[in-house]
Design a protein around this motif. Structure first.
Motif, PDB file in Angstrom:
ATOM      1  N   CYS A   1       0.861  -1.191   0.000  1.00 33.78           N
ATOM      2  CA  CYS A   1       0.000   0.000   0.000  1.00 33.78           C
ATOM      3  C   CYS A   1       0.895   1.238   0.000  1.00 33.78           C
TER       4      CYS A   1
ATOM      5  N   CYS B   1       0.391   2.967   3.819  1.00 39.29           N
ATOM      6  CA  CYS B   1       0.686   2.322   5.104  1.00 39.29           C
ATOM      7  C   CYS B   1       1.628   1.132   4.982  1.00 39.29           C
TER       8      CYS B   1
ATOM      9  N   CYS C   1      -4.344   0.248   0.078  1.00 39.82           N
ATOM     10  CA  CYS C   1      -5.128  -0.842   0.639  1.00 39.82           C
ATOM     11  C   CYS C   1      -6.555  -0.328   0.883  1.00 39.82           C
TER      12      CYS C   1
ATOM     13  N   CYS D   1      -6.820   2.377   3.741  1.00 38.21           N
ATOM     14  CA  CYS D   1      -6.295   3.707   3.405  1.00 38.21           C
ATOM     15  C   CYS D   1      -7.183   4.366   2.356  1.00 38.21           C
TER      16      CYS D   1
HETATM   17 ZN   LIG Z   1      -2.840   1.215   3.487  1.00 40.00          ZN
END
Ligand SMILES: [Zn+2]
Ligand SMILES: [Zn+2]
Length: 249
Positions: free
Chosen positions: A27, A30, A41, A44
């Motif tokens: 991601c 993160c 992801c 997020c």
């Molecule tokens: Zn993420």
């Protein structure tokens, strides 16, 4: 012949597969494992506030309720800005800050994905534009930081199908103190007269799009737009990755 032509592409595919096998895509924000490269992801993605219509026709500020076509926000109705139209991908908040700070501090691999988002969000102002003009860093800051994040975004927007980049047309004449802790008026004073068009460059009659990573009070892009306008630009757009909104706004 055919084999030779497709070989580099095949090698890239194989290379990509090899990299993915060793390092699954992460991601962008993160670092959680995701299914494909250059993606967020699910967590997020839903935490970020992506700007969607209806929005102010001029500055792109999202409206909380449907408005008639071409409606503008209260700030834009006062008509004080030197630029014509602005757009941003997302709200600048604690979630998008991870991307903004990542790009600023060495995660240059973020630029392609973020630039592709900006190309999409800025379609209305990029289509028909002659050049993208990134907000410049002062040369002393460029030396210590090695790259200009606005320049990286500009090149990525071009790579995603946007207009050509004029990386050095705007110059920063003096090093301005960090804007971080300054209020709107102090920011405007801080950047007043800080930018200039590089001698020998001609923007007369051109349609230009200023690119930066974040728009907070807008003092920096306003000052850049003022310079381009004074030098005769026919249209000045502003495209940023993130834009701060007033609390509650
Ligand atoms: Zn993420
Ligand atoms: Zn507006």
């Amino acid at each position: 012949m055919e084999f030779a032509a497709t070989l580099p592409a095949r090698l890239r595919q194989i290379g990509r597969a090899a990299v993915d096998a060793v390092l699954p895509p992460r991601c962008l924000a993160c670092g959680a494992t995701v299914g494909e490269p250059d993606a967020l992801c699910g967590r997020c993605w839903s935490a970020m506030t992506f700007f969607v219509a209806p929005w102010c026709a001029r500055c792109g500020l999202p409206f909380p309720y449907p408005m008639e076509e071409g409606a503008v926000c209260a700030d834009c109705a006062r008509g004080e800005a030197s630029w014509d139209r602005a757009r941003a991908v997302m709200r600048y908040d604690k979630h998008s800050r991870r991307l903004v700070l990542g790009l600023k501090y060495d995660r240059t691999e973020l630029a392609n994905a973020l630039g592709a988002w900006m190309r999409r969000a800025g379609g209305e102002i990029l289509d028909g534009a002659d050049l993208i003009v990134p907000v410049p860093l002062h040369w002393t800051r460029l030396l210590s930081r090695r790259y200009n994040q606005a320049g990286l975004l500009a090149h990525a927007i071009h790579a995603a199908g946007g207009p050509p980049v004029a990386p050095d047309w705007l110059i920063r004449r003096r090093r301005t103190p960090s804007q971080g802790r300054l209020g709107p008026l102090a920011r405007a004073r801080n950047v007043r007269g800080a930018f200039a068009l590089r001698p020998g460059r001609d923007v007369k009659g051109k349609r230009l799009v200023i690119v930066d990573d974040v728009l907070t009070t807008g003092a920096t892009v306003e000052e850049c737009a003022r310079v381009l306008r004074r030098e005769g630009a026919a249209f000045v757009g502003v495209l940023t990755l993130a834009r701060a909104l007033r609390v509650g706004g």
